[in-house]
Design a protein around this motif. Structure first.
Motif, mmCIF file in Angstrom:
data_model
loop_
_atom_site.group_PDB
_atom_site.id
_atom_site.type_symbol
_atom_site.label_atom_id
_atom_site.label_comp_id
_atom_site.label_asym_id
_atom_site.label_seq_id
_atom_site.Cartn_x
_atom_site.Cartn_y
_atom_site.Cartn_z
ATOM 1 N N LEU A 62 12.916 -0.834 2.975
ATOM 2 C CA LEU A 62 12.716 -2.016 4.031
ATOM 3 C C LEU A 62 13.017 -1.266 5.335
ATOM 4 O O LEU A 62 12.246 -1.809 6.326
ATOM 5 C CB LEU A 62 13.618 -3.155 3.598
ATOM 6 C CG LEU A 62 13.385 -4.002 2.525
ATOM 7 C CD1 LEU A 62 14.598 -4.928 2.048
ATOM 8 C CD2 LEU A 62 11.865 -4.841 2.663
ATOM 9 N N ILE A 63 13.857 -0.419 5.457
ATOM 10 C CA ILE A 63 14.197 0.260 6.713
ATOM 11 C C ILE A 63 12.831 0.884 7.166
ATOM 12 O O ILE A 63 12.320 0.755 8.437
ATOM 13 C CB ILE A 63 15.432 1.056 6.656
ATOM 14 C CG1 ILE A 63 16.501 0.297 6.675
ATOM 15 C CG2 ILE A 63 15.497 2.124 7.868
ATOM 16 C CD1 ILE A 63 17.745 1.345 6.309
ATOM 17 N N LEU A 96 11.964 -13.823 6.550
ATOM 18 C CA LEU A 96 10.498 -13.233 7.302
ATOM 19 C C LEU A 96 9.682 -13.161 6.487
ATOM 20 O O LEU A 96 8.574 -13.503 6.560
ATOM 21 C CB LEU A 96 11.280 -11.686 7.712
ATOM 22 C CG LEU A 96 9.974 -11.327 8.667
ATOM 23 C CD1 LEU A 96 10.170 -12.189 9.864
ATOM 24 C CD2 LEU A 96 10.764 -9.832 9.207
ATOM 25 N N PHE A 97 9.954 -12.467 5.075
ATOM 26 C CA PHE A 97 8.807 -12.312 4.223
ATOM 27 C C PHE A 97 8.389 -13.437 3.648
ATOM 28 O O PHE A 97 7.171 -13.931 3.445
ATOM 29 C CB PHE A 97 8.850 -11.512 2.995
ATOM 30 C CG PHE A 97 8.849 -10.202 3.612
ATOM 31 C CD1 PHE A 97 7.757 -9.449 3.822
ATOM 32 C CD2 PHE A 97 10.158 -9.119 3.613
ATOM 33 C CE1 PHE A 97 7.702 -7.949 4.047
ATOM 34 C CE2 PHE A 97 10.097 -7.785 4.072
ATOM 35 C CZ PHE A 97 8.851 -7.085 4.160
ATOM 36 N N ALA A 98 9.135 -14.605 3.616
ATOM 37 C CA ALA A 98 8.511 -16.047 2.984
ATOM 38 C C ALA A 98 7.880 -16.427 4.244
ATOM 39 O O ALA A 98 6.564 -17.155 3.915
ATOM 40 C CB ALA A 98 9.663 -16.738 2.911
ATOM 41 N N GLY A 99 8.161 -16.287 5.744
ATOM 42 C CA GLY A 99 7.345 -16.836 6.579
ATOM 43 C C GLY A 99 6.074 -16.229 6.786
ATOM 44 O O GLY A 99 4.999 -16.759 6.708
ATOM 45 N N PHE A 100 5.919 -14.768 6.351
ATOM 46 C CA PHE A 100 4.699 -13.934 6.358
ATOM 47 C C PHE A 100 3.928 -14.703 5.282
ATOM 48 O O PHE A 100 2.596 -14.789 5.365
ATOM 49 C CB PHE A 100 5.119 -12.463 6.057
ATOM 50 C CG PHE A 100 5.734 -11.748 7.350
ATOM 51 C CD1 PHE A 100 5.392 -12.303 8.519
ATOM 52 C CD2 PHE A 100 6.166 -10.657 7.000
ATOM 53 C CE1 PHE A 100 6.096 -11.530 9.531
ATOM 54 C CE2 PHE A 100 6.445 -9.692 8.046
ATOM 55 C CZ PHE A 100 6.712 -10.403 9.316
ATOM 56 N N LEU A 101 4.157 -14.930 4.239
ATOM 57 C CA LEU A 101 3.430 -15.462 3.143
ATOM 58 C C LEU A 101 3.035 -16.809 3.330
ATOM 59 O O LEU A 101 1.838 -16.964 3.317
ATOM 60 C CB LEU A 101 4.452 -15.522 1.920
ATOM 61 C CG LEU A 101 4.441 -14.397 0.957
ATOM 62 C CD1 LEU A 101 5.658 -14.352 0.060
ATOM 63 C CD2 LEU A 101 3.285 -13.814 0.310
ATOM 64 N N TRP A 139 0.213 -9.898 -1.987
ATOM 65 C CA TRP A 139 1.054 -9.155 -3.077
ATOM 66 C C TRP A 139 2.045 -8.200 -2.704
ATOM 67 O O TRP A 139 3.109 -8.296 -3.182
ATOM 68 C CB TRP A 139 -0.102 -8.220 -4.057
ATOM 69 C CG TRP A 139 -0.788 -9.346 -4.926
ATOM 70 C CD1 TRP A 139 -2.011 -9.636 -4.653
ATOM 71 C CD2 TRP A 139 -0.467 -10.181 -6.124
ATOM 72 N NE1 TRP A 139 -2.520 -10.523 -5.844
ATOM 73 C CE2 TRP A 139 -1.463 -10.794 -6.855
ATOM 74 C CE3 TRP A 139 0.943 -10.156 -6.764
ATOM 75 C CZ2 TRP A 139 -1.249 -11.656 -7.799
ATOM 76 C CZ3 TRP A 139 1.092 -10.835 -7.717
ATOM 77 C CH2 TRP A 139 -0.008 -11.552 -8.199
ATOM 78 N N PHE A 140 1.581 -7.681 -1.566
ATOM 79 C CA PHE A 140 2.757 -6.765 -0.883
ATOM 80 C C PHE A 140 3.796 -7.428 -0.308
ATOM 81 O O PHE A 140 4.946 -7.319 -0.513
ATOM 82 C CB PHE A 140 2.013 -5.995 0.242
ATOM 83 C CG PHE A 140 2.777 -4.860 0.881
ATOM 84 C CD1 PHE A 140 3.180 -3.838 0.401
ATOM 85 C CD2 PHE A 140 3.375 -5.255 2.118
ATOM 86 C CE1 PHE A 140 3.773 -2.718 1.130
ATOM 87 C CE2 PHE A 140 4.256 -4.541 2.850
ATOM 88 C CZ PHE A 140 4.453 -3.368 2.537
ATOM 89 N N LEU A 164 9.321 -9.543 -0.709
ATOM 90 C CA LEU A 164 10.334 -10.689 -0.841
ATOM 91 C C LEU A 164 10.898 -10.560 -2.054
ATOM 92 O O LEU A 164 12.284 -10.707 -2.087
ATOM 93 C CB LEU A 164 9.407 -12.039 -0.896
ATOM 94 C CG LEU A 164 10.098 -13.446 -0.945
ATOM 95 C CD1 LEU A 164 11.281 -13.520 0.029
ATOM 96 C CD2 LEU A 164 9.261 -14.537 -1.124
ATOM 97 N N LEU A 165 10.401 -10.131 -3.159
ATOM 98 C CA LEU A 165 11.107 -9.878 -4.289
ATOM 99 C C LEU A 165 12.099 -8.815 -4.298
ATOM 100 O O LEU A 165 13.329 -8.770 -4.737
ATOM 101 C CB LEU A 165 10.376 -9.452 -5.611
ATOM 102 C CG LEU A 165 10.828 -9.581 -6.963
ATOM 103 C CD1 LEU A 165 11.424 -10.852 -7.304
ATOM 104 C CD2 LEU A 165 9.580 -9.140 -7.990
ATOM 105 N N LEU A 166 11.906 -7.817 -3.578
ATOM 106 C CA LEU A 166 12.955 -6.753 -3.314
ATOM 107 C C LEU A 166 14.037 -7.302 -2.553
ATOM 108 O O LEU A 166 15.179 -6.910 -2.696
ATOM 109 C CB LEU A 166 12.276 -5.605 -2.575
ATOM 110 C CG LEU A 166 11.256 -4.539 -3.330
ATOM 111 C CD1 LEU A 166 10.918 -3.637 -2.324
ATOM 112 C CD2 LEU A 166 12.361 -3.791 -4.318
#
Length: 144
Positions: A14-15, A82-87, A118-119, A124-126
């Motif tokens: 993630l970094i 953040l990733f949920a928002g991106f999705l 998918w990415f 998000l899963l990570l």
């Protein structure tokens, strides 16, 4: 020990991702701001000037937080949000039917919209795995 190593691997991935995308957006700021300004989501388009700075700086700050063990759980939670928002945003873009350029920056912007979904879902899963691992690893260590 395996849990700590997995936490380090997830945080490191993630970094790298946040530094890469955040710095790319800052370097290509004018392009990033323009791409946000033509968003089909009018709220984002109208706030493109602010978002074009806050998002990449936030990504770089998240990378810094992920480096600090004491901040890691908070950083994983913020990353997941953040990733949920991106999705959600990707869903809106795909639902609009508008062919827009990707605002991710760098190599990631060459992915298809389907690949982005998918990415981002994998990221998000990570993040969720990182939250779970940090919570369970340090809770167990504090009990002993």
């Amino acid at each position: 020990m395996k849990k700590k190593l997995l936490i380090e691997i997830i945080a490191s991935l993630l970094i790298i991702l946040f530094l890469y995308t955040g710095i790319t957006k800052l370097i290509e700021h004018a392009t990033f701001r323009y791409q946000l300004s033509i968003s089909p989501w009018s709220l984002l388009a109208s706030w493109s000037g602010i978002v074009s700075w806050v998002l990449p700086i936030g990504e770089v700050l998240l990378a810094a937080m992920l480096l600090i063990t004491a901040c890691r759980k908070t950083a994983f939670i913020a990353s997941a949000i953040l990733f949920a928002g991106f999705l959600v945003y990707l869903g809106m873009l795909l639902g609009s039917g508008t062919k827009l350029p990707c605002t991710c920056g760098g190599i990631i912007s060459s992915m298809s919209w389907n690949a982005h979904v998918w990415f981002d879902a994998a990221c998000l899963l990570l993040c969720m795995t990182g939250i779970w691992l940090v919570h369970n690893t340090y809770r167990i260590l504090n009990q002993h």
